[in-house]
Design a protein around this motif. Structure first.
Motif, PDB file in Angstrom:
ATOM      1  N   ASP A  96      -3.297  -2.245   0.300  1.00 38.48           N
ATOM      2  CA  ASP A  96      -3.473  -0.810   0.522  1.00 38.48           C
ATOM      3  C   ASP A  96      -2.127  -0.098   0.581  1.00 38.48           C
ATOM      4  O   ASP A  96      -1.927   0.942  -0.055  1.00 38.48           O
ATOM      5  N   MET A  97      -1.192  -0.654   1.329  1.00 36.61           N
ATOM      6  CA  MET A  97       0.131  -0.037   1.447  1.00 36.61           C
ATOM      7  C   MET A  97       0.846  -0.006   0.098  1.00 36.61           C
ATOM      8  O   MET A  97       1.420   1.019  -0.292  1.00 36.61           O
ATOM      9  N   ALA A  98       0.806  -1.122  -0.638  1.00 37.02           N
ATOM     10  CA  ALA A  98       1.526  -1.195  -1.909  1.00 37.02           C
ATOM     11  C   ALA A  98       0.953  -0.231  -2.941  1.00 37.02           C
ATOM     12  O   ALA A  98       1.693   0.497  -3.624  1.00 37.02           O
ATOM     13  N   LEU A  99      -0.374  -0.189  -3.061  1.00 37.25           N
ATOM     14  CA  LEU A  99      -1.000   0.628  -4.101  1.00 37.25           C
ATOM     15  C   LEU A  99      -0.921   2.121  -3.807  1.00 37.25           C
ATOM     16  O   LEU A  99      -0.855   2.934  -4.746  1.00 37.25           O
ATOM     17  N   ASN A 100      -0.925   2.510  -2.536  1.00 31.48           N
ATOM     18  CA  ASN A 100      -1.067   3.929  -2.198  1.00 31.48           C
ATOM     19  C   ASN A 100       0.193   4.586  -1.663  1.00 31.48           C
ATOM     20  O   ASN A 100       0.316   5.814  -1.744  1.00 31.48           O
ATOM     21  N   ALA A 101       1.132   3.815  -1.127  1.00 37.57           N
ATOM     22  CA  ALA A 101       2.388   4.410  -0.677  1.00 37.57           C
ATOM     23  C   ALA A 101       3.367   4.593  -1.828  1.00 37.57           C
ATOM     24  O   ALA A 101       4.109   5.593  -1.876  1.00 37.57           O
ATOM     25  N   LEU A 102       3.382   3.665  -2.774  1.00 41.42           N
ATOM     26  CA  LEU A 102       4.355   3.731  -3.862  1.00 41.42           C
ATOM     27  C   LEU A 102       4.215   4.973  -4.745  1.00 41.42           C
ATOM     28  O   LEU A 102       5.231   5.542  -5.149  1.00 41.42           O
ATOM     29  N   PRO A 103       2.988   5.433  -5.095  1.00 37.81           N
ATOM     30  CA  PRO A 103       2.913   6.662  -5.915  1.00 37.81           C
ATOM     31  C   PRO A 103       3.557   7.872  -5.252  1.00 37.81           C
ATOM     32  O   PRO A 103       4.237   8.666  -5.923  1.00 37.81           O
ATOM     33  N   TRP A 126      -0.402   7.255   1.582  1.00 39.23           N
ATOM     34  CA  TRP A 126      -0.871   5.931   2.005  1.00 39.23           C
ATOM     35  C   TRP A 126      -2.094   6.004   2.917  1.00 39.23           C
ATOM     36  O   TRP A 126      -3.098   5.317   2.706  1.00 39.23           O
ATOM     37  N   ILE A 127      -2.062   6.875   3.926  1.00 37.39           N
ATOM     38  CA  ILE A 127      -3.022   6.820   5.028  1.00 37.39           C
ATOM     39  C   ILE A 127      -4.281   7.618   4.705  1.00 37.39           C
ATOM     40  O   ILE A 127      -4.224   8.823   4.450  1.00 37.39           O
ATOM     41  N   VAL A 331     -11.145   7.316  -0.195  1.00 35.99           N
ATOM     42  CA  VAL A 331     -10.309   8.261  -0.949  1.00 35.99           C
ATOM     43  C   VAL A 331      -9.751   9.390  -0.082  1.00 35.99           C
ATOM     44  O   VAL A 331      -8.611   9.821  -0.273  1.00 35.99           O
ATOM     45  N   ALA A 332     -10.512   9.880   0.887  1.00 37.30           N
ATOM     46  CA  ALA A 332     -10.129  11.085   1.630  1.00 37.30           C
ATOM     47  C   ALA A 332      -8.835  10.883   2.418  1.00 37.30           C
ATOM     48  O   ALA A 332      -8.626   9.867   3.060  1.00 37.30           O
ATOM     49  N   ARG A 333      -7.941  11.869   2.365  1.00 38.21           N
ATOM     50  CA  ARG A 333      -6.778  11.955   3.249  1.00 38.21           C
ATOM     51  C   ARG A 333      -6.967  13.159   4.159  1.00 38.21           C
ATOM     52  O   ARG A 333      -7.714  14.077   3.835  1.00 38.21           O
ATOM     53  N   GLY A 334      -6.274  13.157   5.309  1.00 36.45           N
ATOM     54  CA  GLY A 334      -6.496  14.264   6.227  1.00 36.45           C
ATOM     55  C   GLY A 334      -5.480  14.348   7.338  1.00 36.45           C
ATOM     56  O   GLY A 334      -4.306  14.628   7.108  1.00 36.45           O
ATOM     57  N   GLU A 335      -5.914  14.051   8.575  1.00 37.09           N
ATOM     58  CA  GLU A 335      -5.128  14.381   9.758  1.00 37.09           C
ATOM     59  C   GLU A 335      -3.758  13.713   9.798  1.00 37.09           C
ATOM     60  O   GLU A 335      -2.751  14.357  10.081  1.00 37.09           O
ATOM     61  N   PHE A 336      -3.676  12.413   9.502  1.00 31.08           N
ATOM     62  CA  PHE A 336      -2.390  11.731   9.559  1.00 31.08           C
ATOM     63  C   PHE A 336      -1.437  12.259   8.486  1.00 31.08           C
ATOM     64  O   PHE A 336      -0.232  12.395   8.720  1.00 31.08           O
TER      65      PHE A 336
END
Length: 415
Positions: A96-103, A126-127, A331-336
């Motif tokens: 999760d960290m690798a796929l979503n933080a790197l972009p 990422w979060i 998929v959703a991002r939000g508060e963090f």
């Protein structure tokens, strides 16, 4: 007296509007979250009719909403469930960290924003939003699904990772020394570890302390304990949401069931206030200049989140349907994401980072409930279409006769 009357009128209008939007969403069989956000945009900064007197109360209500969402999520599982899921799902957290933080980091570097901004935008992408996802799972009736523990494990790993990430990013933005940053990080890790240890080791003791046959006393004790732990966690540089989640984990048995029934209406009320508050603090005029990079980043990281959920669910032995549901739900991002971007905006490291993060989160917080609902049927329809296309390929003359082929065993139930 006049300001008190204005406050009552404004806040009453907000609650009434939320009720009507929720009823409309129910008739359309659709999550009300996007409607709540659009209402916030309409009545926030730069909107049609900005609010004034009730803004501070709405802010407090929004924070309580996130805390209650995570508390209710924690009540669904015991401490042993948490430990078991963390042991089995930590590889999914790394993926999760690798796929979503790197972009996010890559886009910041491509825009020339520098390494600190890259670390910030990596956290934004990422979060996933625990609050939005918790509400979506409840709205879609999926809390008991087999893929839900996988989703929750990833969310818990992300929330716990924030106990490490937030002190690091705070130190980077403040430009403090390595020694001072290390002390802050050590305190955050110690507090998170202590709360988790107490939840796992002494959960039954806490449940006996909280337990009461009187619903009023049970509500007051559970709510007070949750807010107290959340506030202490936030004061010590640990997420209030993580503290609330661990309180829910610590409660079990009849106490958890009773608290769930009592707190459900409060959760729905304050969660709706949270989503409105999110929209209230977004100026619609700041979105158009950054919409294209935000949209591109949203598309890429929506696909990477779907891939993350699919991979984690497949690793857990979930059926293809559950894999697609798990991916779409994350998929959703939000508060963090907003908290992280807010730290960078306050530090003044990059003026365009705030609007970009806001547009990005708005896109995915609206898209998230849609992907949670429709990723599975769309994926299965595409799979069926590909299978049908493959069946139209001409059969070779040397192929065995149809009657000699072994029948396919379709009696096994889907996992």
């Amino acid at each position: 007296m006049h300001s008190s009357a204005v406050f009552l009128i404004e806040f009453g209008a907000i609650i009434l509007g939320l009720g009507l939007l929720g009823r409309l969403a129910g008739r359309l069989r659709f999550s009300p979250i996007p409607l709540y956000l659009l209402a916030g945009l309409a009545f926030g900064e730069g909107g049609l009719l900005p609010l004034g007197a009730s803004e501070e109360f709405v802010a407090i209500g929004a924070e309580i909403g996130v805390i209650l969402l995570l508390l209710m999520l924690g009540l669904e599982y015991t401490a042993s469930d948490l430990v078991s899921n963390l042991k089995t799902q930590y590889p999914a957290g790394l993926v999760d960290m690798a796929l979503n933080a790197l972009p996010g980091a890559a886009l910041a570097l491509l825009l020339g924003w520098g390494p600190v901004a890259a670390v910030v935008l990596a956290g934004v992408t990422w979060i996933s939003s625990s609050g939005v996802i918790a509400k979506v799972l409840g709205d879609l009736g999926r809390l008991g699904n087999r893929e839900t523990p996988v989703i929750l494990s990833i969310l818990v790993l992300e929330d716990l990772a924030m106990a490490v990430y937030l002190p690091i990013i705070t130190a980077l933005l403040a430009g403090v020394s390595l020694a001072a940053g290390s002390v802050t990080l050590a305190i955050a890790l110690g507090v998170a570890g202590l709360v988790l240890f107490v939840a796992v080791r002494y959960g039954r003791v806490i449940s006996r302390f909280v337990s009461s046959d009187d619903p009023e006393k049970l509500l007051l004790v559970v709510l007070g304990l949750t807010l107290l732990v959340a506030g202490l966690a936030q004061q010590l540089q640990v997420s209030a949401a993580v503290g609330a989640f661990l309180v829910g984990i610590a409660l079990s048995g009849e106490v958890a069931e009773g608290a769930h029934n009592l707190l459900a209406p409060l959760r729905d009320l304050f969660a709706a206030v949270f989503f409105v508050f999110f929209g209230l603090h977004t100026d619609p005029q700041s979105i158009p200049p950054v919409i294209l990079p935000a949209l591109a980043l949203a598309v890429v990281t929506a696909l990477t989140k779907i891939a993350t959920g699919y991979w984690a669910a497949r690793r857990a032995g979930i059926s293809p349907k559950g894999r697609w549901r798990a991916g779409g739900t994350l998929v959703a991002r939000g508060e963090f994401s907003i908290v992280i971007a807010g730290l960078a905006v306050t530090a003044g490291i990059e003026p365009d980072l705030g609007p970009l993060a806001t547009a990005y989160v708005l896109i995915l917080v609206v898209l998230g409930p849609l992907t949670a609902r429709y990723t599975e049927p769309v994926a299965l329809r595409l799979t069926a279409w590909r299978a049908a296309s493959a069946d139209t390929v001409p059969v070779q003359a040397t192929a065995p006769a149809a009657e000699t082929l072994e029948p396919v065993d379709e009696s096994r139930p889907e996992r």
